[in-house]
Motif scaffolding. Structure first.
Motif, PDB file in Angstrom:
ATOM      1  N   VAL A  27      46.214  43.193  43.445  1.00 55.14           N
ATOM      2  CA  VAL A  27      45.929  42.501  44.697  1.00 55.14           C
ATOM      3  C   VAL A  27      47.068  41.567  45.063  1.00 55.14           C
ATOM      4  O   VAL A  27      47.504  41.503  46.210  1.00 55.14           O
ATOM      5  CB  VAL A  27      44.620  41.713  44.559  1.00 55.14           C
ATOM      6  CG1 VAL A  27      44.248  41.089  45.866  1.00 55.14           C
ATOM      7  CG2 VAL A  27      43.525  42.608  44.062  1.00 55.14           C
TER       8      VAL A  27
ATOM      9  N   PHE B  49      43.381  42.004  52.444  1.00 54.75           N
ATOM     10  CA  PHE B  49      42.793  41.732  51.128  1.00 54.75           C
ATOM     11  C   PHE B  49      41.670  42.703  50.805  1.00 54.75           C
ATOM     12  O   PHE B  49      41.571  43.193  49.676  1.00 54.75           O
ATOM     13  CB  PHE B  49      42.303  40.292  51.053  1.00 54.75           C
ATOM     14  CG  PHE B  49      43.369  39.351  50.596  1.00 54.75           C
ATOM     15  CD1 PHE B  49      43.856  39.433  49.302  1.00 54.75           C
ATOM     16  CD2 PHE B  49      43.908  38.417  51.439  1.00 54.75           C
ATOM     17  CE1 PHE B  49      44.859  38.588  48.874  1.00 54.75           C
ATOM     18  CE2 PHE B  49      44.909  37.574  51.018  1.00 54.75           C
ATOM     19  CZ  PHE B  49      45.386  37.651  49.735  1.00 54.75           C
ATOM     20  N   VAL B  50      40.822  42.995  51.805  1.00 55.91           N
ATOM     21  CA  VAL B  50      39.735  43.949  51.556  1.00 55.91           C
ATOM     22  C   VAL B  50      40.323  45.283  51.098  1.00 55.91           C
ATOM     23  O   VAL B  50      39.878  45.888  50.126  1.00 55.91           O
ATOM     24  CB  VAL B  50      38.869  44.114  52.822  1.00 55.91           C
ATOM     25  CG1 VAL B  50      37.942  45.297  52.686  1.00 55.91           C
ATOM     26  CG2 VAL B  50      38.082  42.843  53.095  1.00 55.91           C
TER      27      VAL B  50
ATOM     28  N   GLY C 167      37.654  46.034  35.230  1.00 53.30           N
ATOM     29  CA  GLY C 167      38.797  46.924  35.072  1.00 53.30           C
ATOM     30  C   GLY C 167      40.016  46.385  35.782  1.00 53.30           C
ATOM     31  O   GLY C 167      41.091  46.942  35.728  1.00 53.30           O
TER      32      GLY C 167
ATOM     33  N   SER D 110      42.227  48.632  43.988  1.00 54.03           N
ATOM     34  CA  SER D 110      42.457  48.093  42.647  1.00 54.03           C
ATOM     35  C   SER D 110      41.236  48.357  41.758  1.00 54.03           C
ATOM     36  O   SER D 110      41.377  48.503  40.553  1.00 54.03           O
ATOM     37  CB  SER D 110      42.812  46.616  42.705  1.00 54.03           C
ATOM     38  OG  SER D 110      41.672  45.829  42.865  1.00 54.03           O
ATOM     39  N   TYR D 111      40.053  48.442  42.350  1.00 55.89           N
ATOM     40  CA  TYR D 111      38.886  48.849  41.551  1.00 55.89           C
ATOM     41  C   TYR D 111      38.969  50.318  41.187  1.00 55.89           C
ATOM     42  O   TYR D 111      38.487  50.746  40.146  1.00 55.89           O
ATOM     43  CB  TYR D 111      37.592  48.581  42.323  1.00 55.89           C
ATOM     44  CG  TYR D 111      37.266  47.120  42.445  1.00 55.89           C
ATOM     45  CD1 TYR D 111      37.737  46.217  41.502  1.00 55.89           C
ATOM     46  CD2 TYR D 111      36.503  46.640  43.490  1.00 55.89           C
ATOM     47  CE1 TYR D 111      37.466  44.885  41.610  1.00 55.89           C
ATOM     48  CE2 TYR D 111      36.224  45.299  43.601  1.00 55.89           C
ATOM     49  CZ  TYR D 111      36.699  44.418  42.658  1.00 55.89           C
ATOM     50  OH  TYR D 111      36.431  43.095  42.763  1.00 55.89           O
ATOM     51  N   ASN D 112      39.564  51.108  42.078  1.00 52.04           N
ATOM     52  CA  ASN D 112      39.716  52.540  41.829  1.00 52.04           C
ATOM     53  C   ASN D 112      40.683  52.773  40.673  1.00 52.04           C
ATOM     54  O   ASN D 112      40.461  53.635  39.825  1.00 52.04           O
ATOM     55  CB  ASN D 112      40.239  53.197  43.109  1.00 52.04           C
ATOM     56  CG  ASN D 112      40.195  54.701  43.061  1.00 52.04           C
ATOM     57  OD1 ASN D 112      39.364  55.262  42.371  1.00 52.04           O
ATOM     58  ND2 ASN D 112      41.082  55.332  43.768  1.00 52.04           N
TER      59      ASN D 112
ATOM     60  N   MET E 272      43.542  45.456  31.359  1.00 50.62           N
ATOM     61  CA  MET E 272      43.312  44.056  31.662  1.00 50.62           C
ATOM     62  C   MET E 272      41.879  43.828  32.124  1.00 50.62           C
ATOM     63  O   MET E 272      41.609  43.132  33.069  1.00 50.62           O
ATOM     64  CB  MET E 272      44.305  43.544  32.703  1.00 50.62           C
ATOM     65  CG  MET E 272      44.449  44.421  33.911  1.00 50.62           C
ATOM     66  SD  MET E 272      45.641  43.779  35.085  1.00 50.62           S
ATOM     67  CE  MET E 272      44.970  42.217  35.573  1.00 50.62           C
TER      68      MET E 272
ATOM     69  N   GLY F  13      49.831  44.266  35.039  1.00 47.08           N
ATOM     70  CA  GLY F  13      48.916  43.181  34.707  1.00 47.08           C
ATOM     71  C   GLY F  13      49.385  42.379  33.502  1.00 47.08           C
ATOM     72  O   GLY F  13      50.578  42.330  33.186  1.00 47.08           O
TER      73      GLY F  13
ATOM     74  N   ILE G 237      45.215  39.447  57.546  1.00 47.42           N
ATOM     75  CA  ILE G 237      45.208  39.095  56.119  1.00 47.42           C
ATOM     76  C   ILE G 237      43.853  39.455  55.506  1.00 47.42           C
ATOM     77  O   ILE G 237      43.777  40.003  54.403  1.00 47.42           O
ATOM     78  CB  ILE G 237      45.533  37.593  55.948  1.00 47.42           C
ATOM     79  CG1 ILE G 237      47.002  37.346  56.299  1.00 47.42           C
ATOM     80  CG2 ILE G 237      45.254  37.137  54.523  1.00 47.42           C
ATOM     81  CD1 ILE G 237      47.368  35.882  56.389  1.00 47.42           C
TER      82      ILE G 237
ATOM     83  N   GLY H  22      48.549  41.275  38.944  1.00 46.57           N
ATOM     84  CA  GLY H  22      47.490  42.172  39.413  1.00 46.57           C
ATOM     85  C   GLY H  22      47.861  42.911  40.689  1.00 46.57           C
ATOM     86  O   GLY H  22      48.782  42.530  41.408  1.00 46.57           O
TER      87      GLY H  22
ATOM     88  N   ILE I 297      33.677  54.964  44.673  1.00 39.84           N
ATOM     89  CA  ILE I 297      34.674  54.731  43.622  1.00 39.84           C
ATOM     90  C   ILE I 297      34.045  54.922  42.248  1.00 39.84           C
ATOM     91  O   ILE I 297      34.729  55.269  41.291  1.00 39.84           O
ATOM     92  CB  ILE I 297      35.305  53.332  43.815  1.00 39.84           C
ATOM     93  CG1 ILE I 297      36.097  53.326  45.128  1.00 39.84           C
ATOM     94  CG2 ILE I 297      36.216  52.964  42.669  1.00 39.84           C
ATOM     95  CD1 ILE I 297      36.755  52.039  45.470  1.00 39.84           C
TER      96      ILE I 297
ATOM     97  N   VAL J 148      41.890  45.208  47.508  1.00 37.17           N
ATOM     98  CA  VAL J 148      40.981  45.090  46.367  1.00 37.17           C
ATOM     99  C   VAL J 148      40.266  46.415  46.101  1.00 37.17           C
ATOM    100  O   VAL J 148      40.100  46.806  44.947  1.00 37.17           O
ATOM    101  CB  VAL J 148      39.980  43.939  46.590  1.00 37.17           C
ATOM    102  CG1 VAL J 148      38.955  43.918  45.483  1.00 37.17           C
ATOM    103  CG2 VAL J 148      40.704  42.611  46.665  1.00 37.17           C
ATOM    104  N   ILE J 149      39.862  47.113  47.175  1.00 42.66           N
ATOM    105  CA  ILE J 149      39.129  48.376  46.983  1.00 42.66           C
ATOM    106  C   ILE J 149      39.927  49.346  46.095  1.00 42.66           C
ATOM    107  O   ILE J 149      39.414  49.830  45.093  1.00 42.66           O
ATOM    108  CB  ILE J 149      38.741  48.997  48.342  1.00 42.66           C
ATOM    109  CG1 ILE J 149      37.646  48.143  48.999  1.00 42.66           C
ATOM    110  CG2 ILE J 149      38.275  50.429  48.173  1.00 42.66           C
ATOM    111  CD1 ILE J 149      37.304  48.558  50.408  1.00 42.66           C
TER     112      ILE J 149
ATOM    113  N   GLY K   4      41.700  50.432  38.343  1.00 43.31           N
ATOM    114  CA  GLY K   4      41.144  49.833  37.140  1.00 43.31           C
ATOM    115  C   GLY K   4      42.188  49.539  36.076  1.00 43.31           C
ATOM    116  O   GLY K   4      42.270  50.217  35.055  1.00 43.31           O
ATOM    117  N   GLY K   5      43.003  48.539  36.288  1.00 39.90           N
ATOM    118  CA  GLY K   5      43.973  48.155  35.274  1.00 39.90           C
ATOM    119  C   GLY K   5      45.385  48.523  35.667  1.00 39.90           C
ATOM    120  O   GLY K   5      45.868  48.111  36.705  1.00 39.90           O
TER     121      GLY K   5
END
Lengths: 266, 249
Positions: free
Chosen positions: B49, B196-197, A68, B203-205, A1, B33, B192, B47, A120, B200-201, B207-208
């Protein structure tokens, strides 16, 4: 995605111009809204609009590389960092509160940007800078919309009138929508900067209208009415302009008419 | 300011542990996703997050509810964990119904030939051109584990922030009026923000998409946990100072 392409976004307005508009406009709006009488708290909203446009542009630039993950995540981290920095800055800064928040947001954004690239390993060249910008824009958007509701950025007033009654959650979501939604809605090969940013103005104006409603609790109906009116005027202008840009960028816009009735088909 | 931070070193440790737990928990949750929404990948069709936030915030609410009646930390943490687990389980079971009865496909993953828990063979059920669909048993179990960790993390952050506020002389009890409990509002918002921080971190690791602990990407979690650890330290310092300032007003 993965979202967007892979590479820098085409820009008509350079990033530094937008950054200047967002940072200077955002801070100016917040301070005007604070020092002017409560009826003029819509200046905070104007500041928030500048900040949201800046945030949307920063999201646009970084998300064009392909994160990503979804574009919304970067808008959510903007508000996550923003809320922490905003409340901290207002709590220690006194009259310099918004500036302290802004600087703290930059530091938190830089840390997260460096972590994202170095630890990362996202490998997006503008990640550090974009994270600083997004955190700063999120912070100014939160403080600006808080000024609309509370009429001031005084920590005690913000805590009592915005945080304790839960309006902060409202600001969190509508501010985040303003930052993350424009690029998410417009992304694709035919995305253009002016169209994305006009959508950001439109979303930010909706945020001003909604916070205007919320401001009636503490600022009275007159001030709330003025906030809502300013928001609605900007919204109407931005929506018409956005529709114009959509028509400009579309291959062609044709009216298909209504579906034919049963008799007409025979 | 420095004395305040030193006096609240234990809550700050709790906040950092909570942030790390949230970051780790995200790796357990099966996220598909947009492809999953079209039944072209396993997992829940949204997603990372959003899911992590959903589980964490439910955990936060259920932990806050428990804090109305007790200050016992294990009870508060388990309440947060159970709340988040219920939220995630309900999301996944309804998702599975939609896949099975709405889309008409069986839960199967193309990433592993045999489901690690049930030992059922799944490669023969995967539709052509997809990476799998639905939520196989292992994804479900993994998601529940992730929700528990996320709920504990969220509850720990919230509990620590409330403790800081109480040490600064604020009250967190059920207020007489519905609005006007400053400490609860500000602690919840900081929790909260930190949530969220830390959602998200990772979720970048990832990646999908990620299917849970049997996914090859799962091995990348230390990177995200280290990043979250560093980022949460700063968030914790900032949050504790802001709450201590609230006590001074």
């Amino acid at each position: 995605m993965s979202a967007g392409g892979s590479g820098g976004a085409k820009t008509a307005y350079p990033p530094n111009t937008i950054m200047a508009i967002g940072a200077v406009g955002g801070l100016a709006g917040i301070y005007l809204g604070h020092f002017m009488p409560p009826a003029y708290s819509f200046f905070g909203g104007l500041g928030a609009i500048c900040a949201i446009v800046w945030g949307a542009d920063a999201v646009r630039r970084v998300a064009s590389y392909g994160l990503g993950t979804g574009v919304p995540s970067i808008g959510m981290i903007a508000l996550g960092m923003g809320i922490i920095a905003a409340l901290f800055g207002l709590s220690v800064g006194g009259i310099a509160g918004p500036i302290v928040s802004f600087i703290v947001a930059g530091i938190i954004g830089a840390i997260i940007g460096i972590l994202a690239n170095k630890v990362i390993g996202m490998g997006i060249p503008i990640m550090e800078r974009a994270m600083v910008e997004i955190a700063g824009a999120g912070t100014l958007a939160i403080i600006g919309l808080s000024v609309v509701i509370a009429g001031t950025f005084n920590y005690a007033d913000v805590v009592q009138n915005v945080v304790a009654n839960g309006y902060i959650a409202l600001i969190f979501i509508i501010g985040g929508m303003g930052i993350l939604h424009p690029f998410n809605a417009n992304l694709g090969p035919d995305e253009t900067q002016d169209r994305t940013l006009m959508l950001a103005v439109e979303k930010a104006a909706i945020a001003v209208v909604i916070t205007g409603f919320a401001s009636s609790l503490h600022e009275g109906l007159m001030a709330a009415g003025l906030n809502i009116l300013v928001g609605l005027i900007i919204w109407a202008f931005a929506f018409m302009k956005y529709y114009e840009l959509v028509k400009r960028d579309a291959y062609s816009v044709v009216g298909t008419g209504l579906l034919p009735s049963a008799e007409e088909l025979q | 300011m420095i004395e305040g931070l030193m006096a609240n070193i234990l809550p700050m440790v709790f906040i950092v542990i909570g942030g790390v737990l949230i970051s780790w928990s995200v790796h357990f949750v099966p996220v598909g996703g947009a492809p999953a929404a079209m039944a072209q990948a396993t997992g829940i069709g949204t997603g990372t997050v959003q899911l992590a936030a959903g589980a964490g915030l439910t955990g936060l609410v259920s932990a806050g509810f428990m804090m109305n009646v007790t200050t016992n930390l294990p009870l508060i943490l388990s309440s947060g964990a159970v709340g988040a687990m219920i939220m995630m389980s309900v999301t996944m079971i309804v998702g599975s119904w939609v896949y099975a009865y709405g889309v008409g496909c069986v839960p199967a993953s193309a990433k592993v030939k045999v489901d690690p828990i049930t030992k059922y063979r799944q490669d023969i059920y995967v539709s052509q051109g997809t990476e799998g669909h639905g939520l196989p048993t292992v994804c479900f179990v993994s998601g529940v584990i992730g929700a528990a960790l996320g709920g504990i993390g969220g509850a720990l952050v919230y509990y620590a922030l409330i403790e800081v506020g109480i040490s600064a002389g604020l009250s967190a009890g059920a207020a007489a009026s519905v609005t006007g409990n400053e400490l609860v509002g500000i602690a919840a918002m900081f929790a909260i923000g930190i949530f969220f921080v830390n959602a998200v971190i990772p979720s970048y690791n990832i990646g999908g998409t990620i299917e849970g602990f049997h996914d090859p990407k799962w091995k990348k979690w230390p990177k995200a946990v280290i990043s979250s650890f560093i980022a949460t330290i700063f968030c914790a310092i900032v949050a504790v100072i802001a709450i201590l300032q609230l006590g001074g007003i």
